[in-house]
Structure formats: C-alpha cells, structure tokens
Write an enzyme that holds these catalytic residues in place. Structure first.
Site, PDB file in Angstrom:
ATOM      1  N   LYS A 265       0.907  -1.085  -0.044  1.00 46.46           N
ATOM      2  CA  LYS A 265       0.070   0.198   0.061  1.00 46.46           C
ATOM      3  C   LYS A 265       0.855   1.230  -0.063  1.00 46.46           C
ATOM      4  O   LYS A 265       1.865   1.341  -0.680  1.00 46.46           O
ATOM      5  CB  LYS A 265      -1.075  -0.094   1.080  1.00 46.46           C
ATOM      6  CG  LYS A 265      -1.736  -1.197   1.329  1.00 46.46           C
ATOM      7  CD  LYS A 265      -2.793  -1.268   2.388  1.00 46.46           C
ATOM      8  CE  LYS A 265      -3.428  -2.512   2.194  1.00 46.46           C
ATOM      9  NZ  LYS A 265      -4.506  -2.712   3.010  1.00 46.46           N
TER      10      LYS A 265
ATOM     11  N   HIS B  16      -8.597  -3.441  -6.217  1.00 42.34           N
ATOM     12  CA  HIS B  16      -8.350  -3.392  -4.474  1.00 42.34           C
ATOM     13  C   HIS B  16      -9.643  -2.638  -3.848  1.00 42.34           C
ATOM     14  O   HIS B  16     -10.009  -1.683  -4.431  1.00 42.34           O
ATOM     15  CB  HIS B  16      -7.203  -3.016  -4.077  1.00 42.34           C
ATOM     16  CG  HIS B  16      -6.991  -3.176  -2.623  1.00 42.34           C
ATOM     17  ND1 HIS B  16      -7.437  -2.607  -1.691  1.00 42.34           N
ATOM     18  CD2 HIS B  16      -6.141  -4.294  -2.062  1.00 42.34           C
ATOM     19  CE1 HIS B  16      -6.867  -2.955  -0.568  1.00 42.34           C
ATOM     20  NE2 HIS B  16      -6.265  -4.080  -1.024  1.00 42.34           N
TER      21      HIS B  16
ATOM     22  N   GLU C 156      -9.622  -0.581  -1.468  1.00 40.56           N
ATOM     23  CA  GLU C 156      -9.219   0.833  -1.227  1.00 40.56           C
ATOM     24  C   GLU C 156      -9.343   1.844  -2.421  1.00 40.56           C
ATOM     25  O   GLU C 156      -9.548   2.896  -2.285  1.00 40.56           O
ATOM     26  CB  GLU C 156      -8.076   0.617  -0.705  1.00 40.56           C
ATOM     27  CG  GLU C 156      -8.091   0.356   0.877  1.00 40.56           C
ATOM     28  CD  GLU C 156      -6.937  -0.321   1.357  1.00 40.56           C
ATOM     29  OE1 GLU C 156      -5.590  -0.127   0.892  1.00 40.56           O
ATOM     30  OE2 GLU C 156      -6.844  -1.173   2.448  1.00 40.56           O
TER      31      GLU C 156
HETATM   32  C1  PEP Z   1      -4.864  -5.887   1.609  1.00 40.59           C
HETATM   33  O1  PEP Z   1      -4.987  -4.794   1.735  1.00 40.59           O
HETATM   34  O2  PEP Z   1      -5.036  -6.401   0.594  1.00 40.59           O
HETATM   35  C2  PEP Z   1      -5.035  -6.799   3.031  1.00 40.59           C
HETATM   36  C3  PEP Z   1      -5.348  -7.954   2.935  1.00 40.59           C
HETATM   37  O3  PEP Z   1      -4.562  -6.088   3.964  1.00 40.59           O
HETATM   38  P1  PEP Z   1      -4.515  -6.760   5.421  1.00 40.59           P
HETATM   39  O4  PEP Z   1      -3.514  -7.813   5.319  1.00 40.59           O
HETATM   40  O5  PEP Z   1      -3.572  -5.550   6.358  1.00 40.59           O
HETATM   41  O6  PEP Z   1      -5.833  -6.995   6.096  1.00 40.59           O
END
Ligand code: PEP
Length: 253
Positions: free
Chosen positions: A13, A96, A98
């Site tokens: 990220k 994704h 986000e």
């Molecule tokens: C992601 O953002 O793809 C994810 C799975 O994050 P986390 O492992 O922090 O939940």
C-alpha cells in the site's frame, strides 16, 4: 488432483521508504531459497524499481498496485501498464477495495483495467469482496457474482483472483477458514460459468484480510484457498517469509 501452486503476495500500500525496501529485499533474497509458493510484491510506485532490482534473480514477481486503462497520455498521477512493465513489473492489482472506495472505481472499470494489464503483458490480480453491511444483509454471493461478472466482461486472457472481504482488511477480523472456503468455492463455481470448468480449476483464488503468520497455516488448508494477498503483516519481511513458508507447506500436502 494436484493443488494449484499457491501464491504469497505482499501489498505494501502507501508504506515504506527506499531504505526500508532495500533492507527488505536483502532479507528476502538471502532467506527465501526456492519456495514452493509463487511470491509477489506490490510496492508503491516510488519503490517499484528498487524492489525489481533488489529481487533480481530471486524469482519474486513485482507488480503495480493499480494501472490506468490507457497506455499513455494526459492522466496526472496515474501509471500505465507500459510504464509498469518498463520498470520490471509482471503483475498489477486491479480493483482493490481501497481503490474502489478512495477513488470510486466501478466494477466495469476493474474489468477494463484487467484487460489493459493483459495488453501490456501483466497478469492482473483482480480483487473482490463484500462489505460488512453487505454480509450482514445476506448479500455476499450476490456482490461476488456481480463483481466477478463485471471484471471478466472484457474477457482478460490471463488473471488470478483475490477474495478480500472488506470487513477483514486491516481490521484484525480475519475470516474463519470456513467462511473463506465458502466464498472461494462460490467464486470458483461462478468462474466455471464464465470461463469454463478447466480454467476455473486452474485459477488461483487468494484470500486477503488480516492474514498473519499465526493464522496462515489454518487459512491455507481449505481446498479452494490458493494463497494470500497480505497487507499489514507483509510490511515486515520476517512475517512475510513465515507466511510464504506456510503457503508453500500447503503445496506439498
Ligand atoms: C490488503 O490490503 O490487501 C489486505 C489484505 O490487508 P491486511 O492484510 O492488512 O488486512
């Protein structure tokens, strides 16, 4: 039937700086060996080149966290598939949650991005998953079906999937292996309708949502879970190596 080769993928990220990435790559390069799992890292754009260079010869794949549908042009702040390939990427995340939330990416845009990735020789890792509200309302399968259909509307030739329930991302609230398996089996069933049974059987469906070394072994056990997309825990190379090994152990059973 032999299990599909699992994938352990790190999604950094908007985290880490050059020095961190260099140290991380040194650690991975020295301790990875020849893992049974395929290993991928999705660094932020500023670190793509550092990671691609730092992991040369290790077999670790590098990917962009997003890409624009166009190959070039007036799109301030975006990156194209051509540019990702130019710095050594072979993968791209598409859809994704986000991106869907922060940038309003629609289901159909995700499909167009997946196709654009293919056009530039990149494999899209297409992310999908329901929100907490959708799960509580009993709409999980409806949401997954809709997102999958739209993502494959453009018929990308090569892709893999990541089931990432939004309520489990970065929250510490991991899906149980049973919940994840149920969603993965549903996705594979839907996939068979879209691309045929053989291809559905060959497609890797990763689970993402608060995966860590402590829960990786039990989450990889169900038959339709083919690895992980890891956010938070992947920022620590020691933790990510442990998750890679847990994925790899599943390939041998
Ligand atoms: C992601 O953002 O793809 C994810 C799975 O994050 P986390 O492992 O922090 O939940």
């Amino acid at each position: 039937m032999a299990r599909r080769r699992p994938i352990a993928a790190a999604n950094w990220k908007m985290n880490l700086l050059r020095r961190d990435a260099e140290d991380y790559c040194r650690h991975i390069a020295s301790d990875l060996g020849e893992p049974a799992a395929e290993v991928l890292i999705f660094p932020p754009a500023t670190l793509l080149q550092t990671v691609a260079e730092g992991l040369t010869g290790t077999g670790v794949g590098v990917g962009g966290q997003d890409l624009h549908t166009a190959a070039e042009g007036a799109h301030t702040g975006d990156l194209s598939g051509v540019q990702l390939a130019d710095v050594g990427c072979t993968w791209a995340l598409c859809g994704h949650s986000e991106r869907r939330k922060d940038h309003g990416e629609s289901d159909s845009l995700v499909g167009r991005k997946a196709l654009a990735a293919n056009e530039h020789g990149l494999v899209p890792l297409i992310c999908l998953g329901e929100s907490d509200e959708e799960r509580r309302a009993g709409r999980t399968f409806e949401v997954l079906e809709r997102q999958l259909k739209a993502a494959l509307e453009t018929t990308p030739a090569a892709f893999e999937l990541a089931y990432e329930p939004v309520w489990a991302i970065g929250t510490g609230a991991t899906a149980t292996p049973e919940i994840a398996q149920e969603a993965h089996a549903f996705l594979r069933q839907q996939l068979a309708k879209e691309v045929g049974k053989q291809r559905a059987q060959a497609t890797r469906i990763l689970y993402g949502g608060s995966v860590k070394p402590e829960n990786a072994a039990e989450l990889i056990a169900p038959e339709d879970i083919d690895g992980f997309l890891v956010g938070g825990a992947s920022l620590d190379s020691t933790k990510f190596l442990a998750i890679i090994m847990a994925c790899g152990a599943s390939a041998r059973v």
